[in-house]
Scaffold this active site. Structure first.
Site, PDB file in Angstrom:
ATOM      1  N   ILE A 147       0.224  -6.280  -7.231  1.00 22.25           N
ATOM      2  CA  ILE A 147       0.560  -4.856  -7.336  1.00 22.25           C
ATOM      3  C   ILE A 147      -0.572  -4.370  -6.194  1.00 22.25           C
ATOM      4  O   ILE A 147      -0.538  -3.262  -5.678  1.00 22.25           O
ATOM      5  CB  ILE A 147       0.405  -4.268  -8.604  1.00 22.25           C
ATOM      6  CG1 ILE A 147      -0.996  -4.677  -9.165  1.00 22.25           C
ATOM      7  CG2 ILE A 147       1.546  -4.179  -9.542  1.00 22.25           C
ATOM      8  CD1 ILE A 147      -2.280  -4.481  -8.690  1.00 22.25           C
ATOM      9  N   GLU A 172       7.373  -5.258   4.383  1.00 18.36           N
ATOM     10  CA  GLU A 172       8.136  -4.166   3.767  1.00 18.36           C
ATOM     11  C   GLU A 172       8.937  -3.169   4.756  1.00 18.36           C
ATOM     12  O   GLU A 172       8.184  -2.885   5.626  1.00 18.36           O
ATOM     13  CB  GLU A 172       7.405  -3.227   2.686  1.00 18.36           C
ATOM     14  CG  GLU A 172       6.474  -4.112   1.670  1.00 18.36           C
ATOM     15  CD  GLU A 172       5.496  -3.062   1.132  1.00 18.36           C
ATOM     16  OE1 GLU A 172       5.128  -2.183   1.087  1.00 18.36           O
ATOM     17  OE2 GLU A 172       4.728  -3.893   0.199  1.00 18.36           O
ATOM     18  N   GLY A 211     -11.922  -4.621  -9.885  1.00 14.72           N
ATOM     19  CA  GLY A 211     -12.340  -3.064  -9.317  1.00 14.72           C
ATOM     20  C   GLY A 211     -11.828  -2.146 -10.438  1.00 14.72           C
ATOM     21  O   GLY A 211     -11.476  -2.686 -11.499  1.00 14.72           O
ATOM     22  N   ARG A 212     -11.539  -1.013 -10.042  1.00 14.32           N
ATOM     23  CA  ARG A 212     -11.036   0.087 -10.802  1.00 14.32           C
ATOM     24  C   ARG A 212      -9.703  -0.244 -11.543  1.00 14.32           C
ATOM     25  O   ARG A 212      -9.348  -0.146 -12.878  1.00 14.32           O
ATOM     26  CB  ARG A 212     -10.476   1.279  -9.910  1.00 14.32           C
ATOM     27  CG  ARG A 212     -11.865   2.484  -9.867  1.00 14.32           C
ATOM     28  CD  ARG A 212     -11.372   3.563  -9.217  1.00 14.32           C
ATOM     29  NE  ARG A 212     -11.231   3.096  -7.712  1.00 14.32           N
ATOM     30  CZ  ARG A 212     -11.972   3.243  -6.795  1.00 14.32           C
ATOM     31  NH1 ARG A 212     -13.040   3.920  -6.899  1.00 14.32           N
ATOM     32  NH2 ARG A 212     -11.632   2.839  -5.518  1.00 14.32           N
ATOM     33  N   ILE A 213      -8.782  -0.755 -10.480  1.00 17.31           N
ATOM     34  CA  ILE A 213      -7.550  -1.095 -11.087  1.00 17.31           C
ATOM     35  C   ILE A 213      -7.520  -2.344 -11.996  1.00 17.31           C
ATOM     36  O   ILE A 213      -6.908  -2.395 -12.983  1.00 17.31           O
ATOM     37  CB  ILE A 213      -6.342  -1.383  -9.902  1.00 17.31           C
ATOM     38  CG1 ILE A 213      -6.278   0.172  -9.382  1.00 17.31           C
ATOM     39  CG2 ILE A 213      -5.250  -1.911 -10.324  1.00 17.31           C
ATOM     40  CD1 ILE A 213      -5.444  -0.023  -8.050  1.00 17.31           C
ATOM     41  N   ASP A 245       5.423  -6.005  -6.520  1.00 21.77           N
ATOM     42  CA  ASP A 245       5.710  -4.664  -6.332  1.00 21.77           C
ATOM     43  C   ASP A 245       5.338  -4.615  -4.596  1.00 21.77           C
ATOM     44  O   ASP A 245       5.633  -3.577  -4.031  1.00 21.77           O
ATOM     45  CB  ASP A 245       4.589  -3.831  -7.091  1.00 21.77           C
ATOM     46  CG  ASP A 245       4.950  -2.511  -6.453  1.00 21.77           C
ATOM     47  OD1 ASP A 245       6.108  -2.018  -6.726  1.00 21.77           O
ATOM     48  OD2 ASP A 245       4.248  -1.392  -6.243  1.00 21.77           O
ATOM     49  N   ARG A 281      -1.428  -5.711  -2.270  1.00 21.59           N
ATOM     50  CA  ARG A 281      -0.823  -5.943  -0.884  1.00 21.59           C
ATOM     51  C   ARG A 281       0.067  -7.422  -0.700  1.00 21.59           C
ATOM     52  O   ARG A 281      -0.614  -8.434  -0.909  1.00 21.59           O
ATOM     53  CB  ARG A 281      -1.877  -5.778   0.274  1.00 21.59           C
ATOM     54  CG  ARG A 281      -2.385  -4.350   0.289  1.00 21.59           C
ATOM     55  CD  ARG A 281      -1.272  -3.427   0.954  1.00 21.59           C
ATOM     56  NE  ARG A 281      -1.822  -2.163   1.115  1.00 21.59           N
ATOM     57  CZ  ARG A 281      -1.852  -1.029   0.347  1.00 21.59           C
ATOM     58  NH1 ARG A 281      -1.320  -1.356  -0.881  1.00 21.59           N
ATOM     59  NH2 ARG A 281      -2.371   0.177   0.581  1.00 21.59           N
ATOM     60  N   HIS A 310       7.436  -1.359  -3.875  1.00 19.22           N
ATOM     61  CA  HIS A 310       6.076  -0.606  -3.650  1.00 19.22           C
ATOM     62  C   HIS A 310       5.818   0.535  -4.311  1.00 19.22           C
ATOM     63  O   HIS A 310       5.813   1.771  -3.599  1.00 19.22           O
ATOM     64  CB  HIS A 310       5.806  -0.715  -2.067  1.00 19.22           C
ATOM     65  CG  HIS A 310       4.215  -0.631  -1.952  1.00 19.22           C
ATOM     66  ND1 HIS A 310       3.705  -1.127  -0.699  1.00 19.22           N
ATOM     67  CD2 HIS A 310       3.340   0.344  -2.443  1.00 19.22           C
ATOM     68  CE1 HIS A 310       2.436  -0.650  -0.529  1.00 19.22           C
ATOM     69  NE2 HIS A 310       2.104  -0.055  -1.970  1.00 19.22           N
ATOM     70  N   ARG A 362     -15.765 -11.234  -5.514  1.00 17.37           N
ATOM     71  CA  ARG A 362     -16.798 -11.927  -4.432  1.00 17.37           C
ATOM     72  C   ARG A 362     -18.063 -12.203  -5.393  1.00 17.37           C
ATOM     73  O   ARG A 362     -18.774 -13.103  -5.157  1.00 17.37           O
ATOM     74  CB  ARG A 362     -17.170 -10.987  -3.566  1.00 17.37           C
ATOM     75  CG  ARG A 362     -16.176 -11.111  -2.267  1.00 17.37           C
ATOM     76  CD  ARG A 362     -16.109 -10.018  -1.292  1.00 17.37           C
ATOM     77  NE  ARG A 362     -16.191  -8.575  -2.219  1.00 17.37           N
ATOM     78  CZ  ARG A 362     -16.614  -7.605  -1.915  1.00 17.37           C
ATOM     79  NH1 ARG A 362     -17.304  -7.558  -0.669  1.00 17.37           N
ATOM     80  NH2 ARG A 362     -16.478  -6.583  -2.410  1.00 17.37           N
TER      81      ARG A 362
HETATM   82  C1  8YV Z   1       1.160   4.073  -1.896  1.00 21.47           C
HETATM   83  C2  8YV Z   1      -0.577   2.413  -1.876  1.00 21.47           C
HETATM   84  O1  8YV Z   1       2.329   3.275  -1.832  1.00 21.47           O
HETATM   85  O2  8YV Z   1      -2.520   3.508  -2.748  1.00 21.47           O
HETATM   86  C3  8YV Z   1      -2.021   2.531  -2.156  1.00 21.47           C
HETATM   87  O3  8YV Z   1      -2.942   1.715  -1.610  1.00 21.47           O
HETATM   88  O4  8YV Z   1      -0.136   1.277  -1.626  1.00 21.47           O
HETATM   89  C4  8YV Z   1       0.277   3.474  -2.764  1.00 21.47           C
HETATM   90  O5  8YV Z   1      -0.186   4.161  -3.489  1.00 21.47           O
HETATM   91  C5  8YV Z   1       1.255   4.600  -0.311  1.00 21.47           C
HETATM   92  O6  8YV Z   1      -0.145   4.902  -0.074  1.00 21.47           O
HETATM   93  C6  8YV Z   1       2.243   5.720  -0.140  1.00 21.47           C
HETATM   94  O7  8YV Z   1       2.605   5.407   1.133  1.00 21.47           O
END
Ligand code: 8YV
Length: 314
Positions: A227, A258, A150-152, A253, A229, A276, A172
């Protein structure tokens, strides 16, 4: 009358201050059960973050709720089916954090492979006076497998082009316009990668997608970077793989529970952990805050969202 907003999770102070100037904000955590029950029907907007959980029960306990604004691109904590069933719109903050997350992913890849954190500890412990730091592993020119283009994922690929890496990806489907080889099977992608980057969202379908067999396929020279979840990786399998030398290292990360990081992941030169923080730079958190404000304002003005979650923009 000011819009009444339920602030369901922690947000940057700067964002909370701006919201408080414009709206009537109640902090969910500070409300007693009685006060919550008394106020529940007045909330039309809820604001949460990327890590919090918004259950069907909570959504259905707010009869006037119209929208949920997520401070984050990931909205896996929100029960989106419950939101849809209850005609609640959901916004998130895509785009503005892509660069930061990709930057940290590459940073974790370099830090893990070149053992930058361990090297600093080595100097601090006086080790350099006894001799040089053990040799580490080259990143440039190696093979990168991206899970989730995706974007990232694309932003990581763009950066890794600069390291002359051989890039392939799993998703997918084969993503139109992406020229890197698509490898449908994640185990096959892991087997042909030196670095495996987890960039896919933390949906229920992706839960523990990276499990024992994938780590085994990544192999004893392979490094996992996550990076996305914590839920996308089977953390127990990862701990075992690192402990048994099934993989070479990991840069993480995000974690399953968490802020609790398994002790087994700490104090190893081949495991680099960060709290994170991928999107946590001043400029990006400011841009994310602005996008939350813009979505709430747009909803208040004309019941539209600037950045609805993809399911709702279809
Ligand atoms: C933030 C994130 O840590 O964008 C996300 O999905 O996990 C992070 O950018 C989070 O949303 C801040 O609480």
């Amino acid at each position: 009358m000011k819009t009444k907003i339920l602030k369901q999770a922690s947000l940057p102070d700067q964002l909370t201050e701006k919201l408080e100037l414009l709206y009537d904000i109640c902090e969910y955590d500070t409300l007693s059960a009685e006060t919550f029950a008394a106020l529940a029907k007045e909330f039309t907007v809820m604001i949460t973050n990327g890590e919090a959980v918004v259950t069907r029960e909570l959504i259905e306990s707010l009869p006037s709720l119209e929208m949920i604004a997520v401070f984050g691109v990931g909205y896996d904590g929100v029960d989106t089916a419950a939101a849809a069933d209850n005609h609640v719109a959901v916004s998130h903050t895509p785009g503005v954090l892509t660069d930061d997350v990709a930057d940290l992913a590459v940073g974790l890849m370099l830090a893990t492979s070149r053992q930058i954190v361990g090297a600093q500890k080595f100097i601090e412990a006086g080790g350099w006076k006894q001799g040089g730091f053990p040799w580490t592993r080259k990143v440039s020119g190696s093979r990168l497998g991206i899970i989730g283009m995706g974007r990232i994922g694309k932003a990581i690929a763009q950066r890794c082009e600069g390291f002359s890496m051989k890039i392939s990806y799993s998703d997918r489907i084969e993503i139109p316009g992406v020229d890197y080889p698509w490898v449908e099977d994640i185990c096959a992608l892991a087997a042909q990668s030196d670095f495996l980057m987890v960039c896919t969202p933390g949906t229920s379908e992706n839960k523990a997608l990276i499990d024992g067999p994938v780590l085994k396929a990544l192999g004893s020279d392979g490094v996992l970077i996550n990076i996305s979840r914590g839920s996308v990786v089977n953390e127990a399998a990862l701990v075992e793989a690192l402990t048994q030398g099934v993989i070479a290292g990991a840069g993480l990360d995000v974690f399953c529970d968490e802020p609790n990081v398994p002790v087994a992941l700490l104090h190893h030169n081949n495991v680099v952990v960060t709290p994170h923080m991928a999107s946590a730079t001043w400029s990006t958190r400011t841009a994310m805050s602005q996008l939350v404000l813009d979505n709430v304002a747009s909803w208040a003005e004309n019941k539209t969202l600037v950045t609805p979650i993809p399911e709702m923009s279809q």
